[in-house]
Design a protein around this motif. Structure first.
Motif, PDB file in Angstrom:
ATOM      1  N   UNK A  53       0.817  -1.221   0.000  1.00 59.62           N
ATOM      2  CA  UNK A  53       0.000   0.000   0.000  1.00 59.62           C
ATOM      3  C   UNK A  53       0.844   1.262   0.000  1.00 59.62           C
ATOM      4  N   UNK A  54       2.034   1.207   0.610  1.00 59.61           N
ATOM      5  CA  UNK A  54       2.845   2.421   0.788  1.00 59.61           C
ATOM      6  C   UNK A  54       4.099   2.466  -0.077  1.00 59.61           C
ATOM      7  N   UNK A  55       4.562   1.298  -0.530  1.00 61.65           N
ATOM      8  CA  UNK A  55       5.826   1.256  -1.257  1.00 61.65           C
ATOM      9  C   UNK A  55       7.038   1.259  -0.354  1.00 61.65           C
ATOM     10  N   UNK A  56       6.844   1.071   0.959  1.00 58.36           N
ATOM     11  CA  UNK A  56       7.945   1.043   1.926  1.00 58.36           C
ATOM     12  C   UNK A  56       7.781  -0.166   2.839  1.00 58.36           C
ATOM     13  N   UNK A 185     -15.342  -5.730  -0.025  1.00 55.01           N
ATOM     14  CA  UNK A 185     -13.967  -5.258   0.098  1.00 55.01           C
ATOM     15  C   UNK A 185     -13.104  -6.146   0.994  1.00 55.01           C
ATOM     16  N   UNK A 186     -13.684  -7.222   1.516  1.00 58.00           N
ATOM     17  CA  UNK A 186     -12.915  -8.085   2.408  1.00 58.00           C
ATOM     18  C   UNK A 186     -11.794  -8.772   1.646  1.00 58.00           C
ATOM     19  N   UNK A 200      -2.315 -12.608  -3.320  1.00 55.74           N
ATOM     20  CA  UNK A 200      -3.634 -11.992  -3.463  1.00 55.74           C
ATOM     21  C   UNK A 200      -3.798 -11.427  -4.873  1.00 55.74           C
ATOM     22  N   UNK A 201      -4.797 -11.955  -5.581  1.00 51.70           N
ATOM     23  CA  UNK A 201      -5.022 -11.544  -6.966  1.00 51.70           C
ATOM     24  C   UNK A 201      -5.383 -10.064  -7.050  1.00 51.70           C
ATOM     25  N   UNK A 206      -7.277  -3.985  -5.481  1.00 50.06           N
ATOM     26  CA  UNK A 206      -7.962  -4.130  -4.187  1.00 50.06           C
ATOM     27  C   UNK A 206      -7.582  -2.987  -3.242  1.00 50.06           C
ATOM     28  N   UNK A 207      -6.298  -2.637  -3.223  1.00 57.99           N
ATOM     29  CA  UNK A 207      -5.859  -1.550  -2.358  1.00 57.99           C
ATOM     30  C   UNK A 207      -6.437  -0.213  -2.811  1.00 57.99           C
TER      31      UNK A 207
END
Length: 433
Positions: A53-56, A185-186, A200-201, A206-207
């Protein structure tokens, strides 16, 4: 001065912390902020989603296993080059265990030690005005904490939202968001938590959907403004020394439970990590001094691993002259047989006299203190390590000298844990510090 942070906590597990945390992380990153993530407690799976989600990299902070100085140091590292730190709590805000190094392992300990305000994610399904009573208890239970606001989750209607908002307003706390019920959204789950991020496909989609959801129902800017900078460090930080100079680490879908803070700490101390994939039938590199098999999901890939001749033969050859250590899933692979969920026995490396079964399942969960039974790459005989155990596998046979003597957080009684034979060792214990 490091980046400001805040911690997302809740009354219990399943309240929506992960949904809110991932949605906020991605939403703020899309706005151009450099977002860093932290996970409270001994969790491997959520940090991988944070990183996506953050790239970190996302780091774990654990007040049961880590001294205060180490927590402060890792929080400082998380804030380097970042505009904001978002910490995702574990379980309920105050849930933990006795006898910790800097607290009880509760998310509240981390917020209190670092001076981060708490954003409460509260599941209001089945509640209306009563939600305020629970929130009042959470907000006032520990005077060390500052609650920045509330995000209501699983709101059923606009009328439901108004009733909850009126109660929260009466507490003097801002309602910073109200997320409606949305089971679409689960994220998919399996027996140790979420399905791993790498499996996770359409993870990015999804994010982004979670970020869109949070953007539509949460005052994201107000949440970011509520963050505060951490307090100064608490003295020296004791870190687990590298077990070798050049370390071969298994890394793929079967061996993914390796803490980022260990990797950082070992590299900072001068060690080199070399990753290889048993599922790709890669052997541990010959130019390494030690092989580390982390935990993960080998039971889901037992058939492939049993046929990975290059990996198994290479591991056996490596173990003739150099240390090999396995944690949890890695420990099972070092044994003779791993019985999968279908009841089929799969031959593993045979380096330890161990047979485990996933067909017969029982949850083993909790913090552990492990005292080394003999000199080891992780320390000298009698040295103590802190960590945890989390698995469903059962032991069919376990014979030989123990790797350590372990006890849980609720008893002083020590029991043999794991095995060691020649250069090979392992146990279900995951070391944190």
């Amino acid at each position: 001065m490091t980046a400001p942070g805040l911690l997302i906590g809740a009354a219990r597990s399943g309240s929506g912390k992960t949904t809110l945390a991932l949605g906020l992380m991605r939403a703020l990153a899309r706005r151009g902020l450099r977002v860093s993530a932290v996970k409270c407690g001994p969790d491997y799976i959520d940090p991988a989603f944070h990183a996506a989600a953050t790239g970190r990299d996302s780091l774990n902070l654990d007040s049961w296993a880590m001294p205060a100085g180490m927590i402060a140091q890792l929080a400082g590292q998380a804030g380097e080059g970042a505009d904001l730190i978002i910490a995702e709590g574990a379980m309920g805000l105050f849930d933990g265990a006795p006898g910790g190094a800097a607290g009880i392992g509760a998310s509240a300990d981390i917020a209190a030690l670092l001076g981060w305000p708490v954003l409460l994610a509260h599941d209001v399904s089945g509640q209306a005005q009563s939600a305020a009573a629970v929130i009042r208890g959470l907000a006032t239970h520990d005077p060390r904490l500052s609650v920045a606001g509330v995000v209501a989750n699983r709101v059923g209607s606009d009328r439901h939202r108004r009733l909850v908002a009126e109660g929260v307003a009466g507490l003097g706390l801002p309602l910073l968001g109200a997320l409606p019920r949305n089971d679409r959204l689960k994220l998919p789950e399996r027996h140790l938590g979420l399905v791993q991020a790498g499996e996770t496909a359409e993870l990015d989609a999804r994010l982004d959907a979670l970020a869109d959801f949070v953007e539509a129902h949460v005052d994201v800017a107000a949440v970011a403004r509520a963050a505060k900078a951490i307090r100064p460090e608490f003295g020296p930080a004791a870190a687990l020394r590298p077990p070798a100079q050049r370390i071969a680490v298994a890394r793929d879908d079967a061996f993914s439970f390796f803490y980022p803070h260990l990797a950082r700490g070992w590299r900072a101390a001068g060690a080199e990590l070399v990753f290889f994939s048993p599922l790709a039938d890669e052997a541990p590199p010959e130019d390494c001094d030690l092989c580390w098999l982390p935990g993960g999901y080998p039971e889901l890939h037992a058939g492939r691993l049993s046929q990975a001749r290059n990996f198994l033969d290479g591991l056996r050859e490596f173990a003739r002259t150099r240390p090999v250590h396995g944690e949890c899933g890695g420990y099972m692979v070092l044994g003779r047989v791993l019985i999968d969920a279908a009841g089929e026995g799969r031959h593993m490396a045979g380096l330890l006299d161990l047979e485990t079964s996933f067909a017969s399942r029982k949850l083993h969960l909790g913090y552990r203190t492990a005292r080394l039974a003999a000199d080891h790459c992780l320390g000298h005989r009698g040295d103590t390590l802190r960590g945890h155990e989390f698995h469903y596998a059962t032991i069919i046979r376990e014979a030989g000298d123990p790797f350590a003597l372990a006890r849980d957080a609720y008893t002083e009684a020590e029991v043999p844990a794991g095995l060691r034979q020649g250069h090979v060792s392992g146990s279900f214990f995951h070391v944190i510090g």
